[in-house]
Design an enzyme around this catalytic site. Structure first.
Site, PDB file in Angstrom:
ATOM      1  N   SER A  24       2.728  -2.597 -16.723  1.00  0.00           N
ATOM      2  CA  SER A  24       4.027  -2.831 -17.511  1.00  0.00           C
ATOM      3  C   SER A  24       3.977  -3.018 -19.265  1.00  0.00           C
ATOM      4  O   SER A  24       4.829  -2.047 -19.621  1.00  0.00           O
ATOM      5  CB  SER A  24       4.579  -4.253 -17.056  1.00  0.00           C
ATOM      6  OG  SER A  24       5.283  -4.496 -15.731  1.00  0.00           O
ATOM      7  N   THR A  69       6.600 -11.064 -12.099  1.00  0.00           N
ATOM      8  CA  THR A  69       5.776 -10.545 -11.183  1.00  0.00           C
ATOM      9  C   THR A  69       5.002 -11.767 -10.280  1.00  0.00           C
ATOM     10  O   THR A  69       5.475 -12.987 -10.331  1.00  0.00           O
ATOM     11  CB  THR A  69       4.399  -9.617 -11.563  1.00  0.00           C
ATOM     12  OG1 THR A  69       4.080  -8.650 -10.767  1.00  0.00           O
ATOM     13  CG2 THR A  69       3.454  -9.924 -12.339  1.00  0.00           C
ATOM     14  N   LYS A  73       7.862 -14.665  -8.839  1.00  0.00           N
ATOM     15  CA  LYS A  73       9.577 -14.261  -8.673  1.00  0.00           C
ATOM     16  C   LYS A  73      10.508 -14.709  -8.065  1.00  0.00           C
ATOM     17  O   LYS A  73      11.498 -15.124  -8.173  1.00  0.00           O
ATOM     18  CB  LYS A  73       9.449 -12.732  -7.489  1.00  0.00           C
ATOM     19  CG  LYS A  73       8.531 -11.619  -8.704  1.00  0.00           C
ATOM     20  CD  LYS A  73       9.000 -10.696  -7.783  1.00  0.00           C
ATOM     21  CE  LYS A  73       8.259  -9.250  -8.858  1.00  0.00           C
ATOM     22  NZ  LYS A  73       9.102  -7.708  -7.889  1.00  0.00           N
ATOM     23  N   ASN A  94      12.820 -10.473 -11.819  1.00  0.00           N
ATOM     24  CA  ASN A  94      11.741  -9.581 -12.239  1.00  0.00           C
ATOM     25  C   ASN A  94      12.079  -9.805 -14.318  1.00  0.00           C
ATOM     26  O   ASN A  94      10.417  -9.443 -14.318  1.00  0.00           O
ATOM     27  CB  ASN A  94      11.467  -8.161 -11.918  1.00  0.00           C
ATOM     28  CG  ASN A  94      12.676  -7.251 -12.615  1.00  0.00           C
ATOM     29  OD1 ASN A  94      13.586  -8.054 -12.748  1.00  0.00           O
ATOM     30  ND2 ASN A  94      11.893  -6.085 -12.184  1.00  0.00           N
ATOM     31  N   GLY A 137       9.737  -7.668   2.965  1.00  0.00           N
ATOM     32  CA  GLY A 137       8.906  -9.004   1.726  1.00  0.00           C
ATOM     33  C   GLY A 137      10.186  -8.979   0.203  1.00  0.00           C
ATOM     34  O   GLY A 137      11.226  -8.111   0.558  1.00  0.00           O
ATOM     35  N   THR A 161       6.264  -8.371  10.845  1.00  0.00           N
ATOM     36  CA  THR A 161       6.898 -10.240  12.080  1.00  0.00           C
ATOM     37  C   THR A 161       8.121 -10.397  11.627  1.00  0.00           C
ATOM     38  O   THR A 161       8.983 -10.060  11.007  1.00  0.00           O
ATOM     39  CB  THR A 161       6.389 -11.207  10.708  1.00  0.00           C
ATOM     40  OG1 THR A 161       4.696 -10.637  10.196  1.00  0.00           O
ATOM     41  CG2 THR A 161       6.427 -12.086  10.958  1.00  0.00           C
TER      42      THR A 161
HETATM   43  P1  NAP Z   1       5.586  -8.998   0.109  1.00  0.00           P
HETATM   44  O1  NAP Z   1       6.462  -9.771  -0.248  1.00  0.00           O
HETATM   45  O2  NAP Z   1       4.526  -9.777  -0.256  1.00  0.00           O
HETATM   46  O3  NAP Z   1       5.672  -8.256   1.448  1.00  0.00           O
HETATM   47  C1  NAP Z   1       5.316  -7.123   1.624  1.00  0.00           C
HETATM   48  C2  NAP Z   1       5.648  -6.833   3.407  1.00  0.00           C
HETATM   49  O4  NAP Z   1       4.188  -5.905   3.948  1.00  0.00           O
HETATM   50  C3  NAP Z   1       5.395  -7.798   4.361  1.00  0.00           C
HETATM   51  O5  NAP Z   1       6.385  -7.013   4.791  1.00  0.00           O
HETATM   52  C4  NAP Z   1       4.630  -7.315   5.134  1.00  0.00           C
HETATM   53  O6  NAP Z   1       4.636  -7.868   5.857  1.00  0.00           O
HETATM   54  C5  NAP Z   1       4.084  -6.100   5.417  1.00  0.00           C
HETATM   55  N1  NAP Z   1       2.321  -5.891   4.944  1.00  0.00           N
HETATM   56  C6  NAP Z   1       1.559  -6.311   5.002  1.00  0.00           C
HETATM   57  N2  NAP Z   1       0.127  -6.333   5.579  1.00  0.00           N
HETATM   58  C7  NAP Z   1       0.999  -5.401   6.026  1.00  0.00           C
HETATM   59  C8  NAP Z   1      -0.205  -4.017   7.054  1.00  0.00           C
HETATM   60  N3  NAP Z   1      -1.641  -4.606   7.070  1.00  0.00           N
HETATM   61  N4  NAP Z   1       0.463  -3.843   8.014  1.00  0.00           N
HETATM   62  C9  NAP Z   1       2.126  -3.908   8.617  1.00  0.00           C
HETATM   63  N5  NAP Z   1       2.452  -4.654   7.658  1.00  0.00           N
HETATM   64  C10 NAP Z   1       1.989  -5.399   6.362  1.00  0.00           C
HETATM   65  O7  NAP Z   1       5.781  -7.411  -1.296  1.00  0.00           O
HETATM   66  P2  NAP Z   1       6.319  -6.734  -1.763  1.00  0.00           P
HETATM   67  O8  NAP Z   1       6.469  -6.689  -3.203  1.00  0.00           O
HETATM   68  O9  NAP Z   1       7.576  -6.204  -0.754  1.00  0.00           O
HETATM   69  O10 NAP Z   1       5.616  -4.947  -2.498  1.00  0.00           O
HETATM   70  C11 NAP Z   1       5.384  -4.246  -1.232  1.00  0.00           C
HETATM   71  C12 NAP Z   1       4.537  -3.319  -1.828  1.00  0.00           C
HETATM   72  O11 NAP Z   1       5.543  -2.382  -2.580  1.00  0.00           O
HETATM   73  C13 NAP Z   1       3.875  -3.646  -2.769  1.00  0.00           C
HETATM   74  O12 NAP Z   1       2.509  -2.766  -1.833  1.00  0.00           O
HETATM   75  C14 NAP Z   1       3.338  -3.577  -3.698  1.00  0.00           C
HETATM   76  O13 NAP Z   1       2.423  -3.353  -4.995  1.00  0.00           O
HETATM   77  C15 NAP Z   1       5.135  -2.260  -3.596  1.00  0.00           C
HETATM   78  N6  NAP Z   1       5.560  -2.749  -4.807  1.00  0.00           N
HETATM   79  C16 NAP Z   1       5.590  -1.576  -5.633  1.00  0.00           C
HETATM   80  C17 NAP Z   1       6.769  -1.367  -6.706  1.00  0.00           C
HETATM   81  C18 NAP Z   1       6.850  -0.525  -7.897  1.00  0.00           C
HETATM   82  O14 NAP Z   1       7.285  -0.494  -9.098  1.00  0.00           O
HETATM   83  N7  NAP Z   1       6.330   0.947  -7.171  1.00  0.00           N
HETATM   84  C19 NAP Z   1       7.890  -2.937  -6.767  1.00  0.00           C
HETATM   85  C20 NAP Z   1       7.546  -3.559  -5.780  1.00  0.00           C
HETATM   86  C21 NAP Z   1       6.418  -3.610  -4.811  1.00  0.00           C
HETATM   87  P3  NAP Z   1       4.804  -9.581   7.163  1.00  0.00           P
HETATM   88  O15 NAP Z   1       5.840 -10.130   6.939  1.00  0.00           O
HETATM   89  O16 NAP Z   1       4.564  -9.388   8.657  1.00  0.00           O
HETATM   90  O17 NAP Z   1       3.866 -10.235   6.098  1.00  0.00           O
END
Ligand code: NAP
Length: 300
Positions: A24, A69, A73, A94, A137, A161
């Site tokens: 950022s 972040t 959040k 955010n 998530g 999950t």
């Molecule tokens: P979050 O709220 O922590 O949610 C994570 C999700 O991933 C949950 O559904 C979790 O499942 C699942 N997960 C975690 N480990 C896993 C595994 N080993 N196998 C299968 N599923 C798994 O995270 P989030 O904020 O949604 O972010 C998710 C991803 O997107 C991250 O890598 C983050 O860096 C990326 N992201 C990128 C941007 C961007 O601007 N490019 C923006 C937001 C997020 P459970 O429910 O079972 O725990």
């Protein structure tokens, strides 16, 4: 770079824990300089217990805004005076705007706008489309709400999950949430290949960690040709999922598109200018040291 810091320089920052890895500051300072604003954007990492104090301090010191972040959040909900409709629908903030004149704090969610813009840039037409979201998530919730608002036909959600998917379905009931279908297991997921127009990976699968490197969010045997693929992970930019999508001729929206676009909408909230994003996407891409042996391109 900010050239002339003086007593009128406005201060913005990203807050989180951890936050040292955040892109950022690079992105926002690029926008600030692109538009000749007398402002500077920093990063502050602190524990949750200090969140209230940080807000009080920022208010008193006359900060212009924050990006928020992980893991704050949802926590900032109780601190802000006003919430925009996107932030309250997905339960996540955010972007913060401090209003010095009226002494109040507003919370926004620009992930949603960044997500939609990233798809529009690649000419995705939403109406009548069937989408598959992997994950349940924070980012999955933003995507689901965005797609519901854009009138897609159907949204399948698959998460390791299952219970979380039912909770999401319930939370979007008032937004015509019966368009959401929870996918129970891999057998059900397998059957969806032909029906899906857009697949969005909202999990860290594919991230450059030993455990995740080999994983892919959809079955390997699927042919991704002709589909839209949205990868949230941006480190590495070319995950195994993206590599497969390139090989098979899918249209790809990568994590950098999303990262920069949501930042651009935050900048617009603070400065009322929508910045150009093309060059900074390339700069971020180079920064992630993604260069070798690839036909991957940021532009369309
Ligand atoms: P979050 O709220 O922590 O949610 C994570 C999700 O991933 C949950 O559904 C979790 O499942 C699942 N997960 C975690 N480990 C896993 C595994 N080993 N196998 C299968 N599923 C798994 O995270 P989030 O904020 O949604 O972010 C998710 C991803 O997107 C991250 O890598 C983050 O860096 C990326 N992201 C990128 C941007 C961007 O601007 N490019 C923006 C937001 C997020 P459970 O429910 O079972 O725990």
């Amino acid at each position: 770079m900010v050239k002339n810091i003086d007593s009128n320089t406005e201060v913005l920052a990203v807050i989180g824990d951890p936050v040292k890895h955040s892109f950022s500051p690079k992105i926002q300072n690029y926008f600030i300089s692109q538009h000749g604003k007398n402002a500077v954007y920093l990063a502050f990492e602190f524990r949750k217990k200090d969140l209230d104090g940080a807000f009080e301090g920022a208010k008193k010191l006359g900060f212009k805004g924050f990006n928020v972040t992980m893991p704050f959040k949802e926590d900032v909900f109780s601190i802000v005076d006003k919430l925009d409709s996107n932030a309250s629908a997905v339960n996540s903030v955010n972007t913060i705007k401090f209003d010095k004149i009226n002494n109040n704090v507003s919370g926004f969610n620009t992930d949603l706008d960044g997500f939609i813009k990233s798809l529009e840039e690649k000419d995705f037409s939403f109406k009548g489309k069937t989408c598959l979201i992997i994950g349940a998530g924070g980012s999955a919730k933003s995507c689901i709400y965005g797609l519901l608002k854009k009138n897609v036909k159907k949204i399948y959600v698959f998460n390791r999950t299952y219970k979380k998917v039912s909770l999401i379905k319930r939370s979007f009931k008032e937004f015509d949430g019966n368009r959401i279908t929870a996918v129970k297991d891999f057998t059900d997921l397998n059957m969806l290949e032909g029906e899906i127009d857009l697949i969005i990976n909202c999990t860290p699968q594919g991230m450059d960690l030993d455990d995740f490197k080999k994983l892919m969010p959809v079955p390997k045997k699927w042919d991704l040709g002709g589909k839209y693929i949205f990868e949230m992970v941006y480190k590495p930019v070319e995950t195994k999922f993206v590599k497969k999508a390139i090989r098979e001729g899918a249209v790809i929206i990568n994590g950098i598109d999303m990262l920069v676009n949501q930042a651009a909408f935050s900048f617009k909230l603070w400065f009322d200018i929508m910045p150009d994003t093309e060059k900074i996407k390339e700069i971020v891409l180079e920064d992630i040291h993604y260069k070798q042996n690839s036909n991957f391109k940021v532009k369309k």
